[in-house]
Design an enzyme around this catalytic site. Structure first.
Site, mmCIF file in Angstrom:
data_model
loop_
_atom_site.group_PDB
_atom_site.id
_atom_site.type_symbol
_atom_site.label_atom_id
_atom_site.label_comp_id
_atom_site.label_asym_id
_atom_site.label_seq_id
_atom_site.Cartn_x
_atom_site.Cartn_y
_atom_site.Cartn_z
ATOM 1 N N HIS A 1 41.874 8.716 43.399
ATOM 2 C CA HIS A 1 42.493 8.940 44.630
ATOM 3 C C HIS A 1 41.689 9.781 45.668
ATOM 4 O O HIS A 1 41.969 10.645 46.034
ATOM 5 C CB HIS A 1 43.891 9.598 44.681
ATOM 6 C CG HIS A 1 44.933 8.655 43.761
ATOM 7 N ND1 HIS A 1 45.805 7.857 44.456
ATOM 8 C CD2 HIS A 1 44.984 8.785 42.526
ATOM 9 C CE1 HIS A 1 46.247 7.513 43.365
ATOM 10 N NE2 HIS A 1 46.194 7.867 42.382
ATOM 11 N N GLU B 1 39.889 24.732 32.916
ATOM 12 C CA GLU B 1 39.354 25.902 32.102
ATOM 13 C C GLU B 1 37.849 25.617 31.971
ATOM 14 O O GLU B 1 37.141 26.510 32.220
ATOM 15 C CB GLU B 1 40.347 26.311 31.033
ATOM 16 C CG GLU B 1 39.698 27.305 30.186
ATOM 17 C CD GLU B 1 39.494 28.418 30.708
ATOM 18 O OE1 GLU B 1 40.143 28.765 31.976
ATOM 19 O OE2 GLU B 1 38.959 29.525 30.330
ATOM 20 N N LYS C 1 35.049 27.892 33.298
ATOM 21 C CA LYS C 1 33.953 28.552 32.678
ATOM 22 C C LYS C 1 32.674 28.116 32.963
ATOM 23 O O LYS C 1 31.536 28.948 33.091
ATOM 24 C CB LYS C 1 34.102 28.128 31.046
ATOM 25 C CG LYS C 1 35.262 28.569 30.317
ATOM 26 C CD LYS C 1 34.869 29.948 29.562
ATOM 27 C CE LYS C 1 35.605 31.216 30.586
ATOM 28 N NZ LYS C 1 36.987 31.204 30.885
ATOM 29 N N ARG D 1 34.078 45.850 34.309
ATOM 30 C CA ARG D 1 34.948 45.661 35.508
ATOM 31 C C ARG D 1 34.151 45.775 36.647
ATOM 32 O O ARG D 1 34.760 45.397 37.830
ATOM 33 C CB ARG D 1 35.764 46.966 35.407
ATOM 34 C CG ARG D 1 36.593 47.398 34.229
ATOM 35 C CD ARG D 1 37.292 48.660 34.383
ATOM 36 N NE ARG D 1 38.249 48.495 35.457
ATOM 37 C CZ ARG D 1 39.595 48.289 35.188
ATOM 38 N NH1 ARG D 1 40.085 48.330 34.111
ATOM 39 N NH2 ARG D 1 40.482 48.304 36.207
ATOM 40 N N GLU E 1 31.415 29.732 36.272
ATOM 41 C CA GLU E 1 31.331 31.067 36.393
ATOM 42 C C GLU E 1 29.891 31.661 36.078
ATOM 43 O O GLU E 1 29.405 32.557 36.397
ATOM 44 C CB GLU E 1 32.481 31.865 35.299
ATOM 45 C CG GLU E 1 33.923 31.833 35.795
ATOM 46 C CD GLU E 1 34.692 32.336 34.762
ATOM 47 O OE1 GLU E 1 35.377 33.462 35.039
ATOM 48 O OE2 GLU E 1 34.713 31.930 33.888
ATOM 49 N N TRP F 1 32.283 47.062 41.880
ATOM 50 C CA TRP F 1 32.537 45.517 42.369
ATOM 51 C C TRP F 1 32.835 45.534 43.889
ATOM 52 O O TRP F 1 34.148 45.824 44.185
ATOM 53 C CB TRP F 1 33.564 44.877 41.501
ATOM 54 C CG TRP F 1 33.532 43.214 41.666
ATOM 55 C CD1 TRP F 1 32.663 42.508 41.227
ATOM 56 C CD2 TRP F 1 34.375 42.627 42.671
ATOM 57 N NE1 TRP F 1 32.915 41.194 41.458
ATOM 58 C CE2 TRP F 1 34.010 41.272 42.653
ATOM 59 C CE3 TRP F 1 35.206 42.928 43.642
ATOM 60 C CZ2 TRP F 1 34.669 40.294 43.443
ATOM 61 C CZ3 TRP F 1 35.710 42.020 44.450
ATOM 62 C CH2 TRP F 1 35.556 40.528 43.926
ATOM 63 N N LYS G 1 35.570 41.424 35.146
ATOM 64 C CA LYS G 1 36.405 41.002 34.135
ATOM 65 C C LYS G 1 37.859 41.237 34.631
ATOM 66 O O LYS G 1 38.893 40.190 34.559
ATOM 67 C CB LYS G 1 36.223 41.762 32.801
ATOM 68 C CG LYS G 1 37.071 40.892 32.019
ATOM 69 C CD LYS G 1 36.710 41.276 30.438
ATOM 70 C CE LYS G 1 37.372 40.344 29.324
ATOM 71 N NZ LYS G 1 36.877 38.926 29.510
ATOM 72 N N CYS H 1 36.007 47.406 39.670
ATOM 73 C CA CYS H 1 35.763 48.997 39.751
ATOM 74 C C CYS H 1 35.941 49.528 38.591
ATOM 75 O O CYS H 1 37.233 49.239 38.173
ATOM 76 C CB CYS H 1 36.084 49.505 40.926
ATOM 77 S SG CYS H 1 35.076 49.130 42.396
ATOM 78 N N ASN I 1 39.032 52.706 43.412
ATOM 79 C CA ASN I 1 39.225 51.267 42.795
ATOM 80 C C ASN I 1 40.339 50.638 43.612
ATOM 81 O O ASN I 1 41.411 51.245 43.960
ATOM 82 C CB ASN I 1 39.481 50.986 41.420
ATOM 83 C CG ASN I 1 39.946 49.598 41.193
ATOM 84 O OD1 ASN I 1 40.875 49.963 40.268
ATOM 85 N ND2 ASN I 1 39.706 48.595 41.733
ATOM 86 N N GLY I 2 39.990 49.560 44.770
ATOM 87 C CA GLY I 2 41.132 48.993 45.614
ATOM 88 C C GLY I 2 40.482 48.841 46.795
ATOM 89 O O GLY I 2 39.167 48.781 47.117
#
Ligand code: GLU
Length: 606
Positions: free
Chosen positions: A500, A477, A481, A28, A484, A75, A601, A2, A101-102
């Site tokens: 395993h 990583e 990516k 955001r 996402e 968001w 982000k 947000c 925001n929160g």
């Protein structure tokens, strides 16, 4: 997560500037957005599903005017992505508007009590209770500032709020607890925002609110109070430091592609930052009784990268734990050091871990990109990445610069501890300093190979990303990516783990990307090749990243080639390969690359 912006001007119409502010914060969150303006007659709200740019395209904000207002890009955490749940939220009488925001953990109880007292709610959000609480107090004759403060004291959870009240058209209140908030001072206006990017073009000076503080702004200034005690706080303004120029996409179709092309410059900047600061950080690392690396998402993978190098070079085992779990696992003590990694410096979980160590008297070291962020300000020491603003939701250039800073820290710890001989230290330093040239040489080839591989394997829906040692973090990583932005499943793990259990999934429909270290990595490479053979024997499609010899090439379906000159430098090239592979696969699938679904982000909520 947000983005919030609030602005009070000296009678100037600032509706367009307010919308411009949330557009700059769109990274955001962008599931819905809205503004509330005081226009002299009342509070006018315009909000809808879609990010601020989408709504500008739909002309949602046209015809709005006002000299005081608040705005939000959302968001969602509580309540679906609907027009009603978009912020700002109003009180029943429409006299109070809030953006948030929160997350508020006691909103259900508060809402039930407010409903019993006759309030009717329009949204499903946690946020809306705040507007109703303020309304009640105003109706009892409590002055606006006290009404805002008394209402926030009833809330549990985390917040950055901005509030406007119809009866006070020339001011605005903002409050913070564990969510970022900055106040900016311009020639004819005062602005509050989640992030300096929203106000940098108007405000050369800023004031960072601390946790548990509230501010009242008017066009000519700001007053700060502690929320709990109500005592006023005398806080000096400071010059806004850092690069907050709003980046342009230029000829690139996506910010992600542009930012990947900025890899060399990001790496070069991270290599050039103050060496004394790196030495101080390495001294802290060696002096601490226990050291924990931490981060979330990409920053967590770069924290693993750092912990691997510290183990190899300084011969120190510094565990790495995701920041959401770290405070629950470690009873921090004064001899501890937490090394937090965060691009934004506002990641809720990482800041929570850093604060937990700090409040126990432990040391804190941040590897952070955004100067002036909570992490940069609150850690005992911050090693700034200097990668510049990163707009695409997916971290690319900032990941590389985090890896550079972590490598410099590990290298210095290796030198100071004697874990590295003089000669080996000099070799590694030369390898690190050679990275910009190597990236310039190899990035275009890697990009080409990734584009081809993306087209070739587009039919595969499921993937393993495997690597060992340093390359395990790169595999994790790469998988992140890929997930996402392509929305396809990719599981990143240490290659040794495959046999395993997970190997049962290998068949002709399960792709594997394997990150192969160069020959200089010795046993690490040999063991990676075993994993490659194991996949091959079970008929799984194989894409290798690395410098493969002719015989190894025969066992894979395609290769994304890298230089193979050194383990460290190849690791960086392989991070780049993971990024381009995700990008070109997503592009071929027609994904919304700079705004992948459900992501934002800077994750500033618990
Ligand atoms: N909890 C609020 C909502 O869902 C704000 C979310 C956030 O800050 O990300 O609308």
């Amino acid at each position: 997560m947000c983005g919030i912006v609030g602005m009070v001007t000296a009678g100037r119409d600032m509706a367009a500037d307010l919308v411009g502010g949330i557009r700059r914060l769109e990274y955001r969150g962008y599931d819905s957005s809205g503004v509330a303006l005081l226009n002299g007659k009342g509070i006018v709200v315009a909000k809808d599903i879609g990010g601020p740019s989408d709504l500008v395209g739909k002309r949602t904000f046209e015809g709005l005017h006002g000299s005081t207002g608040i705005a939000h890009t959302r968001w969602a955490t509580h309540g679906g992505v609907t027009q009603k749940n978009a912020h700002p939220h109003l009180s029943c009488d429409g006299q109070v508007a809030v953006v948030h925001n929160g997350v508020l953990s006691n909103y259900r109880e508060l809402r039930a009590a407010l409903e019993l007292r006759g309030h009717s709610f329009k949204s499903e959000t946690d946020t809306e209770v705040f507007a109703h609480l303020i309304e009640e107090k105003l109706k009892k004759g409590v002055p606006p500032r006290d009404a805002v403060r008394a209402s926030v004291l009833e809330l549990e959870g985390t917040y950055a709020f901005a509030v406007v009240i119809h009866s006070q058209p020339d001011r605005l209140w903002a409050l913070r607890k564990e969510s970022p908030l900055v106040v900016g001072f311009g020639a004819d206006r005062t602005i509050i925002a989640s992030d300096p990017l929203a106000l940098a073009s108007f405000c050369p000076e800023v004031l960072y609110l601390d946790d548990g503080e509230m501010v009242e702004i008017s066009s000519d200034g700001a007053k700060v109070w502690k929320i709990e005690s109500g005592l006023s706080v005398d806080r000096a303004r400071c010059k806004l430091e850092g690069d907050f120029a709003v980046p342009e996409r230029g000829a690139y179709p996506h910010f992600m592609l542009k930012e990947m092309a900025e890899a060399t410059i990001a790496v070069r900047t991270a290599l050039c930052s103050d060496p004394n600061a790196v030495t101080r950080g390495a001294e802290k690392l060696l002096a601490a009784e226990r050291v924990f690396f931490t981060g979330m998402g990409t920053a967590y993978h770069m924290a693993i990268f750092g912990h691997q190098l510290v183990a190899q070079w300084a011969k120190r085992f510094c565990p790495v734990v995701t920041a959401d779990e770290l405070p629950g696992l470690v009873f921090f003590e004064p001899g501890d050091l937490v090394i937090g990694v965060s691009q934004s410096g506002e990641t809720y979980d990482t800041m929570r871990a850093v604060r937990a160590a700090k409040s126990a008297g432990g040391g804190t070291l941040g590897i952070v990109n955004v100067a002036g962020s909570s992490m940069a300000r609150e850690c005992d020491q911050a090693l700034l990445q200097g990668a510049g603003p990163e707009i695409a939701v997916l971290a690319t250039k900032s990941a590389l610069s985090q890896a550079v800073v972590a490598a410099r820290l590990a290298l210095e710890a290796g030198r100071l501890s004697g874990g590295l001989s003089k000669e080996r230290h000099a070799e590694l330093l030369a390898e690190l300093n050679g990275l910009p040239a190597l990236l310039d040489e190899w990035r275009p080839k890697i990009e080409r190979d990734c584009q081809e591989a993306a087209a070739r394997f587009l039919g595969l829906e499921k993937w393993f990303f495997l690597g060992r040692g340093l390359f395990a973090s790169i595999a994790q990583e790469g998988a992140l990516k890929f997930k996402e932005v392509t929305y396809r499943h990719a599981e990143g793990m240490a290659a040794g783990f495959l046999k395993h259990g997970t190997i049962s999934l290998i068949d002709s429909e399960m792709g594997t990307v394997i990150f192969v270290p160069p020959t200089s990595a010795g046993e690490l490479r040999a063991m990676t090749i075993y994993a490659l053979e194991e996949v091959r024997s079970r008929g799984g499609p194989l894409l290798a990243v690395g410098a493969l010899n002719e015989s190894d090439r025969r066992h894979v379906d395609a290769v994304i080639g890298t230089s193979g000159k050194g383990e460290l430098s190849d690791a960086f090239l392989q991070i780049v390969a993971g990024q381009y592979l995700a990008y070109y696969t997503a592009r071929a699938l027609g994904r919304d690359i700079d705004r992948p679904r459900a992501l934002a982000k800077s994750v500033t909520v618990p």
